[in-house]
Design a protein around this motif. Structure first.
Motif, short mmCIF file in Angstrom:
data_model
loop_
_atom_site.label_atom_id
_atom_site.label_comp_id
_atom_site.label_asym_id
_atom_site.label_seq_id
_atom_site.Cartn_x
_atom_site.Cartn_y
_atom_site.Cartn_z
N UNK A 29 0.85 -1.20 0.00
CA UNK A 29 0.00 0.00 0.00
C UNK A 29 0.88 1.24 0.00
N UNK A 30 0.32 2.36 -0.46
CA UNK A 30 1.08 3.61 -0.50
C UNK A 30 1.52 4.06 0.88
N UNK A 31 0.72 3.79 1.89
CA UNK A 31 1.04 4.27 3.24
C UNK A 31 1.80 3.25 4.08
N UNK A 33 4.88 1.38 5.78
CA UNK A 33 6.19 1.83 6.27
C UNK A 33 7.25 1.31 5.31
N UNK A 34 8.01 2.20 4.66
CA UNK A 34 9.04 1.75 3.71
C UNK A 34 10.02 0.75 4.30
N UNK A 35 10.32 0.87 5.58
CA UNK A 35 11.27 -0.05 6.23
C UNK A 35 10.72 -1.47 6.33
N UNK A 36 9.41 -1.63 6.24
CA UNK A 36 8.80 -2.96 6.38
C UNK A 36 8.45 -3.60 5.04
N UNK A 37 8.68 -2.90 3.95
CA UNK A 37 8.41 -3.46 2.63
C UNK A 37 9.49 -4.49 2.30
N UNK A 38 9.12 -5.56 1.61
CA UNK A 38 10.13 -6.58 1.27
C UNK A 38 11.16 -6.02 0.31
N UNK A 39 12.40 -6.43 0.49
CA UNK A 39 13.49 -6.00 -0.40
C UNK A 39 14.02 -7.16 -1.23
N UNK A 40 13.89 -8.37 -0.72
CA UNK A 40 14.31 -9.57 -1.45
C UNK A 40 13.05 -10.33 -1.80
N UNK A 41 12.80 -10.47 -3.09
CA UNK A 41 11.61 -11.16 -3.56
C UNK A 41 12.06 -12.16 -4.62
N UNK A 42 11.81 -13.42 -4.36
CA UNK A 42 12.26 -14.44 -5.30
C UNK A 42 13.77 -14.38 -5.45
N UNK A 43 14.25 -14.27 -6.69
CA UNK A 43 15.68 -14.24 -6.98
C UNK A 43 16.24 -12.83 -7.12
N UNK A 51 4.24 1.66 -4.01
CA UNK A 51 3.03 1.83 -4.81
C UNK A 51 2.87 3.31 -5.14
N UNK A 52 2.45 3.58 -6.39
CA UNK A 52 2.09 4.91 -6.84
C UNK A 52 0.79 4.76 -7.62
N UNK A 53 -0.33 4.95 -6.93
CA UNK A 53 -1.63 4.70 -7.55
C UNK A 53 -1.80 3.22 -7.83
#
Length: 107
Positions: A29-31, A33-43, A51-53
């Motif tokens: 979601x746009x709101x 917390x950037x620190x909690x977004x996944x950084x490693x996804x698959x390979x 997200x932007x819209x």
């Protein structure tokens, strides 16, 4: 097929990671917390996922630190275009398949 902006190995990692990336794209979601977004996804490892819209950007990195980010965009509703003429950023989108695009910004 993966766009010319990606290397062959990166394209193969994208193909192996696309299903997991789509799951993230549907949930981020746009709101968030950037620190909690996944950084490693698959390979693939990402500098940022946001997200932007209706679009979700999976930023792989920057050409030069702080300048010209690039990566993938999940855009299920429409083909993304750079229609913001009010900024100095030129965004380019190259279709890969389905809702996926290779994306790069040039400042």
């Amino acid at each position: 097929m993966v766009g010319a902006g990606c290397g062959v190995a990166e394209g193969q990692r994208f193909e192996r990671s696309a299903a997991s990336m789509e799951q993230v794209a549907r949930s981020v979601r746009e709101d968030d917390d950037p620190a909690k977004r996944p950084r490693k996804i698959g390979s693939l490892a990402f500098a940022d996922v946001r997200r932007d819209g209706a679009r979700v950007y999976f930023e792989l990195g920057e050409v030069i630190e702080g300048v010209d980010p690039y990566g993938y965009v999940y855009s299920p509703d429409e083909r993304p275009v750079d229609d913001d003429l009010s900024d100095s950023v030129d965004s380019a989108f190259e279709h890969i398949r389905g809702p996926w695009y290779h994306w790069s910004d040039t400042y």
